[in-house]
Design a protein around this motif. Structure first.
Motif, short mmCIF file in Angstrom:
data_model
loop_
_atom_site.label_atom_id
_atom_site.label_comp_id
_atom_site.label_asym_id
_atom_site.label_seq_id
_atom_site.Cartn_x
_atom_site.Cartn_y
_atom_site.Cartn_z
N LYS A 103 2.27 7.23 -3.92
CA LYS A 103 1.59 6.18 -3.17
C LYS A 103 0.08 6.41 -3.17
O LYS A 103 -0.70 5.47 -3.30
CB LYS A 103 2.11 6.14 -1.73
CG LYS A 103 1.53 5.00 -0.93
CD LYS A 103 2.16 4.91 0.42
CE LYS A 103 1.54 3.73 1.16
NZ LYS A 103 2.14 3.50 2.44
N ALA A 104 -0.33 7.66 -3.03
CA ALA A 104 -1.76 7.99 -3.03
C ALA A 104 -2.40 7.66 -4.38
O ALA A 104 -3.50 7.12 -4.44
CB ALA A 104 -1.98 9.46 -2.68
N THR A 137 -2.61 3.86 -4.66
CA THR A 137 -3.72 3.36 -3.84
C THR A 137 -5.05 3.63 -4.52
O THR A 137 -5.93 2.77 -4.55
CB THR A 137 -3.68 3.99 -2.44
OG1 THR A 137 -2.45 3.65 -1.80
CG2 THR A 137 -4.84 3.52 -1.58
N GLN A 158 -5.43 1.18 -7.37
CA GLN A 158 -5.76 -0.14 -6.85
C GLN A 158 -7.22 -0.20 -6.43
O GLN A 158 -7.92 -1.19 -6.70
CB GLN A 158 -4.89 -0.48 -5.64
CG GLN A 158 -3.47 -0.86 -5.96
CD GLN A 158 -2.71 -1.16 -4.68
OE1 GLN A 158 -2.52 -0.26 -3.84
NE2 GLN A 158 -2.31 -2.40 -4.51
N ALA A 159 -7.68 0.84 -5.76
CA ALA A 159 -9.08 0.88 -5.32
C ALA A 159 -10.02 0.87 -6.51
O ALA A 159 -11.11 0.28 -6.44
CB ALA A 159 -9.32 2.12 -4.45
N ASN A 174 -10.22 -4.95 -1.37
CA ASN A 174 -9.74 -3.78 -0.64
C ASN A 174 -8.97 -4.19 0.62
O ASN A 174 -7.90 -3.66 0.90
CB ASN A 174 -10.89 -2.85 -0.25
CG ASN A 174 -11.24 -1.88 -1.34
OD1 ASN A 174 -10.38 -1.21 -1.88
ND2 ASN A 174 -12.51 -1.82 -1.68
N VAL A 183 -5.60 -3.76 -1.56
CA VAL A 183 -5.47 -2.31 -1.68
C VAL A 183 -4.95 -1.67 -0.39
O VAL A 183 -3.97 -0.95 -0.40
CB VAL A 183 -6.80 -1.65 -2.09
CG1 VAL A 183 -6.65 -0.14 -2.20
CG2 VAL A 183 -7.30 -2.23 -3.40
N PHE A 184 -5.61 -1.96 0.73
CA PHE A 184 -5.29 -1.28 1.97
C PHE A 184 -4.55 -2.16 2.97
O PHE A 184 -4.40 -1.78 4.12
CB PHE A 184 -6.57 -0.72 2.61
CG PHE A 184 -7.24 0.31 1.75
CD1 PHE A 184 -6.70 1.58 1.62
CD2 PHE A 184 -8.41 0.01 1.07
CE1 PHE A 184 -7.32 2.53 0.83
CE2 PHE A 184 -9.03 0.96 0.26
CZ PHE A 184 -8.48 2.22 0.14
N ASN A 204 -1.40 -2.83 3.42
CA ASN A 204 -0.19 -2.23 3.98
C ASN A 204 -0.50 -0.99 4.82
O ASN A 204 0.38 -0.47 5.48
CB ASN A 204 0.79 -1.86 2.87
CG ASN A 204 1.34 -3.08 2.19
OD1 ASN A 204 1.46 -4.14 2.79
ND2 ASN A 204 1.64 -2.96 0.91
N GLN A 205 -1.72 -0.51 4.73
CA GLN A 205 -2.06 0.70 5.45
C GLN A 205 -2.80 0.38 6.74
O GLN A 205 -2.46 0.86 7.79
CB GLN A 205 -2.90 1.61 4.57
CG GLN A 205 -2.08 2.12 3.39
CD GLN A 205 -2.93 2.95 2.46
OE1 GLN A 205 -4.03 3.36 2.77
NE2 GLN A 205 -2.40 3.21 1.28
N LYS A 248 -11.92 4.69 1.89
CA LYS A 248 -10.53 5.07 2.17
C LYS A 248 -10.37 5.74 3.53
O LYS A 248 -9.47 5.41 4.29
CB LYS A 248 -10.00 6.00 1.08
CG LYS A 248 -8.56 6.44 1.33
CD LYS A 248 -8.02 7.18 0.15
CE LYS A 248 -6.65 7.77 0.35
NZ LYS A 248 -5.64 6.94 0.87
#
Length: 143
Positions: free
Chosen positions: A5-6, A9, A12-13, A58, A62-63, A65-66, A127
């Motif tokens: 996942k990292a 991510t 994607q970033a 982003n 990218v983020f 879901n976080q 991030k």
């Protein structure tokens, strides 16, 4: 699972940074070569446009879901604006130093500067500060 996942991510970033960066770089060339602005001013304008693209990608891809929707956009925009202000300052200064001190063409100097600024400044701050995952959400995702 966490590493996968990292890495995803991070990739994607990099896509977000590339799309914002290619817009930024192309607009810088256009403003400098066609409209005859000094490259430091071109970087200021093009960096702002690239930042808007980068932030949007982003936040919404990218983020998302976080923390993209769990954090207020005003807070993220403010933090992102501070990061981009620092980024544009570093890119303008670095490009100018490489051009004045080392006689490197501003287009090449900008690419060199961007590498350092993107990976050493922008990515970590975006991030871990702008789109920071809160601890409660991190526990939920790992279960």
């Amino acid at each position: 699972m966490f590493r996968k996942k990292a890495v995803f991510t991070f990739l994607q970033a990099q896509v977000a940074a590339f799309l914002g960066g290619i817009t930024d770089y192309g607009l810088m060339i256009l403003l400098t070569e066609v409209f005859k602005l000094h490259f430091t001013f071109s970087i200021l304008i093009s960096g702002t446009v690239g930042a808007i693209i980068n932030f949007s990608i982003n936040r919404f891809w990218v983020f998302k879901n976080q923390s993209g929707y769990s954090s207020p956009i005003n807070s993220q925009l403010f933090k992102f604006a501070l990061v981009m202000l620092g980024s544009i300052t570093l890119k303008s200064s670095g490009t100018l130093i490489l051009q004045k001190v080392f006689q490197i063409d501003y287009r090449i100097g900008r690419l060199i500067t961007d590498l350092f600024v993107s990976y050493g400044f922008n990515f970590p701050l975006i991030k871990y500060w702008v789109f920071k995952v809160n601890e409660k959400q991190n526990v939920i995702e790992s279960n």
